[in-house]
Design an enzyme around this catalytic site. Structure first.
Site, short mmCIF file in Angstrom:
data_model
loop_
_atom_site.label_atom_id
_atom_site.label_comp_id
_atom_site.label_asym_id
_atom_site.label_seq_id
_atom_site.Cartn_x
_atom_site.Cartn_y
_atom_site.Cartn_z
N ARG A 1 0.80 4.68 2.76
CA ARG A 1 -0.32 5.39 3.38
C ARG A 1 -1.37 5.92 2.39
O ARG A 1 -2.57 5.78 2.65
CB ARG A 1 0.18 6.54 4.26
CG ARG A 1 0.96 6.04 5.51
CD ARG A 1 1.23 7.18 6.49
NE ARG A 1 -0.01 7.71 7.03
CZ ARG A 1 -0.63 8.78 6.59
NH1 ARG A 1 -0.13 9.50 5.63
NH2 ARG A 1 -1.78 9.16 7.12
N TYR B 1 4.73 5.36 10.09
CA TYR B 1 4.02 4.42 9.22
C TYR B 1 4.46 4.56 7.77
O TYR B 1 3.68 4.39 6.85
CB TYR B 1 2.49 4.61 9.38
CG TYR B 1 2.05 4.54 10.83
CD1 TYR B 1 2.10 3.34 11.51
CD2 TYR B 1 1.65 5.68 11.51
CE1 TYR B 1 1.77 3.27 12.86
CE2 TYR B 1 1.29 5.61 12.86
CZ TYR B 1 1.35 4.41 13.53
OH TYR B 1 1.03 4.35 14.86
N GLY C 1 2.71 7.55 18.78
CA GLY C 1 3.62 7.09 17.74
C GLY C 1 3.77 8.18 16.71
O GLY C 1 4.78 8.87 16.62
N CYS D 1 3.00 -2.08 -10.30
CA CYS D 1 1.89 -2.51 -11.14
C CYS D 1 0.59 -2.59 -10.35
O CYS D 1 0.04 -3.68 -10.12
CB CYS D 1 2.21 -3.87 -11.76
SG CYS D 1 3.81 -3.84 -12.56
N GLU D 2 0.12 -1.45 -9.89
CA GLU D 2 -1.14 -1.33 -9.15
C GLU D 2 -1.68 0.06 -9.42
O GLU D 2 -0.92 1.04 -9.35
CB GLU D 2 -0.90 -1.42 -7.62
CG GLU D 2 -0.30 -2.69 -7.11
CD GLU D 2 -1.32 -3.79 -6.85
OE1 GLU D 2 -2.54 -3.49 -6.85
OE2 GLU D 2 -0.89 -4.94 -6.67
C1 PLP Z 1 -0.91 2.22 17.00
C2 PLP Z 1 -1.13 2.35 18.48
C3 PLP Z 1 -0.67 3.50 19.16
C4 PLP Z 1 -0.04 4.68 18.46
O1 PLP Z 1 -0.93 5.37 17.67
P1 PLP Z 1 -0.50 6.80 17.05
O2 PLP Z 1 -1.70 7.24 16.33
O3 PLP Z 1 0.64 6.55 16.15
O4 PLP Z 1 -0.16 7.69 18.19
C5 PLP Z 1 -0.85 3.54 20.52
N1 PLP Z 1 -1.44 2.52 21.20
C6 PLP Z 1 -1.87 1.41 20.57
C7 PLP Z 1 -2.49 0.34 21.36
C8 PLP Z 1 -1.73 1.29 19.20
O5 PLP Z 1 -2.17 0.19 18.58
#
Ligand code: PLP
Length: 429
Positions: free
Chosen positions: A328, A388, A291, A359-360
């Site tokens: 993040r 993210y 991801g 407000c945090e």
């Molecule tokens: C979040 C997740 C990913 C992706 O993670 P990245 O660090 O963004 O590559 C892949 N597999 C599962 C099962 C996840 O929960």
């Protein structure tokens, strides 16, 4: 590498001047480079080129339809964690037959929806879930394709909130219990077809060692499962880390060349080179679920400085983006490089906190960081915000969600409109 760099003193995304986008569309504003996203996808695909494999993009990192559509057009599969993400993938033209469904808490409705759409595999995280999947599939008169997520008990050496492959994490089934579960499933669960094994040890891994450790630990298990139960795939998860510090510099290939061997960040080519030989002869289709690696460095969040507040102990630069737009830093101490859209005239820096309007006290983008002395009215970019970022944004403090823009060469397209005040209350009575 990525598509963000200064040209004649202005920060560009590909061939588009970010200051122009900020003026036209307002701030806070997410901007993504399509070229970077597709370059990352293509390079990862190529790094695994020698073996039977599929890259299943982890939708949760950035689930905008236009991002998903570009990846689907380039042949990506998708790793989803909810019925909502499956809906998005289908709307974006993705093929459910190339979707894997992860997550520890799938609901009955989600299971039925995914069964009806014909996904590739339910990646199951407990014996209880496997039994429930079997039950629901039976009611529908279907066979559910599944894989169990193994928890290999390997330390991913990442932030504790994004480490998932240790015994104390909620994810997956203990390594030692997997063989027994497949045995039990083959006898008891007639409406489930176990077609693979899955693992994912954590996110933002910046060294290759934990990946190798996990793969080597699981190879004997996956080999035995193939022999005994005829499984056909092994998903080795996602988790490949990106550069957050020196994010701007790392857009330049020369920066990578100049990193000393011992501290050189993990590249996708290295990932392929180390893992492919270990995976080549297993006779299994290898799935990846990246991801962050695909989209993280492909996006920035542009925000405008509203005020400079000189407190007794600190100087605060107050900007118009907040933790609701990019959580993040507050959630897991995430670091984002901060660069002005107009290149600073001097190398002089001031030590400041960059904070949002929420407000945090956790609503900050950096603390005590030396930065160019940008002023109210100036725009800055929070780098590496493509993963993210928007996906975790919320309406906290009744702030409308920012707009998202996708840049392709010299073309910038609004791929999500900024929310209006009416959008904020839609659905309420
Ligand atoms: C979040 C997740 C990913 C992706 O993670 P990245 O660090 O963004 O590559 C892949 N597999 C599962 C099962 C996840 O929960």
């Amino acid at each position: 590498m990525h598509g963000f760099s200064y040209k004649n003193g202005s920060l560009f995304c590909e061939d588009v001047d970010l200051s122009t986008l900020a003026a036209e569309h307002g701030t806070p504003l997410y901007v993504y480079s399509a070229g970077t996203i597709l370059d990352h996808y293509t390079r990862l695909d190529a790094a695994l080129g020698e073996i039977d494999h599929e890259v299943a993009y982890a939708v949760k990192a950035n689930s905008n339809l236009s991002v998903l559509r570009r990846l689907a057009q380039h042949g990506a599969g998708f790793d989803i964690v909810s019925g909502g993400e499956l809906f998005r993938v289908i709307k974006a033209g993705g093929d459910p037959a190339h979707c894997t469904f992860a997550g520890v808490g799938k609901t009955r409705d989600e299971i039925i929806y995914a069964l009806e759409q014909g996904i590739y595999s339910f990646n199951v995280e407990s014996a209880e879930e496997l039994a429930y999947l079997n039950e629901v599939a039976g009611e529908l008169g279907r066979i559910a394709p599944a894989a169990v997520r193994v928890n290999p008990n390997v330390d991913a050496k990442t932030h504790k909130y994004i480490s998932t492959g240790k015994s104390e994490n909620k994810f997956g089934v203990d390594f030692g219990a997997i063989a027994g579960l497949y045995e039990r499933a083959s006898k008891e669960f007639k409406n489930v077809k176990l077609r693979g094994l899955q693992m994912h040890i954590g996110s933002q891994l910046t060294s290759i060692a934990p990946f190798i450790e996990a793969v080597e630990k699981v190879i004997p298990l996956v080999t035995a499962l193939k022999e005994k139960h005829g499984i056909e795939f092994w998903s080795i998860g996602g988790g490949i880390g990106i550069i957050y510090k020196e994010a701007l510099e790392s857009g330049d290939p020369a920066w990578w060349e100049n990193q000393p061997e011992e501290t050189r960040p993990l590249t996708i080519e290295r990932y392929g080179k180390e893992l492919v030989p270990r995976l080549r002869n297993l006779g299994l289709k290898i799935l990846l679920e990246p991801g962050r690696y695909i989209v993280g460095n492909a996006g920035v969040l542009i925000t405008k400085c509203l005020y400079e507040k000189k407190g007794a102990a600190k100087t605060f630069k107050i900007v118009d983006a907040g933790m609701n737009d990019l959580i993040r830093p507050a959630l897991y101490e995430g670091h984002h490089e901060i660069v002005p859209l107009t290149a600073p005239a001097t190398t002089e820096q001031v030590t400041v906190d960059v904070v949002g309007p929420i407000c945090e006290s956790g609503d900050f983008f950096c603390q005590d960081r030396p930065l160019p002395d940008f002023q109210p009215g100036d725009h800055i970019a929070l780098m590496s915000a493509g993963a993210y970022g928007f996906a975790m944004a919320s309406n906290y403090n009744s702030r409308p969600l920012p707009a998202e823009i996708l840049v392709e060469g010299a073309t910038a397209t609004v791929i999500r409109k900024r929310q209006t005040l009416d959008d904020l209350i839609a659905g309420e009575i």
